[in-house]
Structures are given as C-alpha cells and as structure tokens.
Design a protein around this motif. Structure first.
Motif, PDB file in Angstrom:
ATOM      1  N   ASP A 157      41.753  43.049  37.635  1.00  0.00           N
ATOM      2  CA  ASP A 157      42.298  43.956  36.622  1.00  0.00           C
ATOM      3  C   ASP A 157      41.855  45.356  37.014  1.00  0.00           C
ATOM      4  N   THR A 178      39.781  39.231  36.015  1.00  0.00           N
ATOM      5  CA  THR A 178      40.807  39.144  34.977  1.00  0.00           C
ATOM      6  C   THR A 178      40.244  38.723  33.626  1.00  0.00           C
ATOM      7  N   ASP A 219      41.544  33.806  42.802  1.00  0.00           N
ATOM      8  CA  ASP A 219      42.805  33.886  43.553  1.00  0.00           C
ATOM      9  C   ASP A 219      43.165  35.324  43.941  1.00  0.00           C
ATOM     10  N   CYS A 220      42.176  36.116  44.298  1.00  0.00           N
ATOM     11  CA  CYS A 220      42.379  37.513  44.726  1.00  0.00           C
ATOM     12  C   CYS A 220      43.057  38.366  43.654  1.00  0.00           C
ATOM     13  N   THR A 221      42.888  38.010  42.389  1.00  0.00           N
ATOM     14  CA  THR A 221      43.509  38.750  41.285  1.00  0.00           C
ATOM     15  C   THR A 221      42.442  39.515  40.525  1.00  0.00           C
TER      16      THR A 221
END
Length: 82
Positions: free
Chosen positions: A39, A26, A35-37
């Motif tokens: 883009d 991100t 946190d497994c996020t």
C-alpha cells in the motif's frame, strides 16, 4: 514487484520517501508484504488538499514505474518485435 522481490520494503521506501510517500503492507503499518503487494499512500495526513494527494500519488506511481522498469527490464521476445 522488482523493488520488493527480496521480501522487504527497504528499497521501495528509499524510492518513495523523497516523494513524500509511505509504504506499508496491505494490512497496514508493520504488516508483511504478501505476493509483492504493498500500500503506497501520502506521508502527510493533515492539511493536505485532495488535489495535492492525487498529484503526489500520480507522480509517485510514474516514478516507481520507471524505477521498476530500470531494475527489472522485461525480456525481449522476437514474436512481438513488430
């Protein structure tokens, strides 16, 4: 989350590359997954119409969702069976 659960984006990149999509943290390129996020964006940047970008992202999101569900099926719960 299942495709990046190991802390790397390798599997997600493998899924996204044939669709013309790039995966980044991100914070941009070469940033870690938090946190497994991630883009996800189109790989092509020039001479691409907005409609093509939206179509590509929509198709990619549907495909990623189906791969996620196959990789990590949700547990069944009798309480919600009906």
């Amino acid at each position: 989350p299942a495709l990046v659960m190991d802390g790397t984006d390798a599997l997600l990149k493998e899924v996204c590359a044939p669709l013309g999509l790039s995966v980044r943290g991100t914070g941009g390129e070469h940033t870690p997954i938090v946190d497994c996020t991630v883009d996800i964006s189109p790989s092509s940047r020039l001479f691409v119409s907005e409609g093509d970008i939206i179509s590509s992202l929509y198709a990619g999101a549907k495909h990623i969702d189906s791969v996620e569900k196959k990789s990590c099926p949700l547990p069944t719960d009798e309480r919600f069976a009906n």
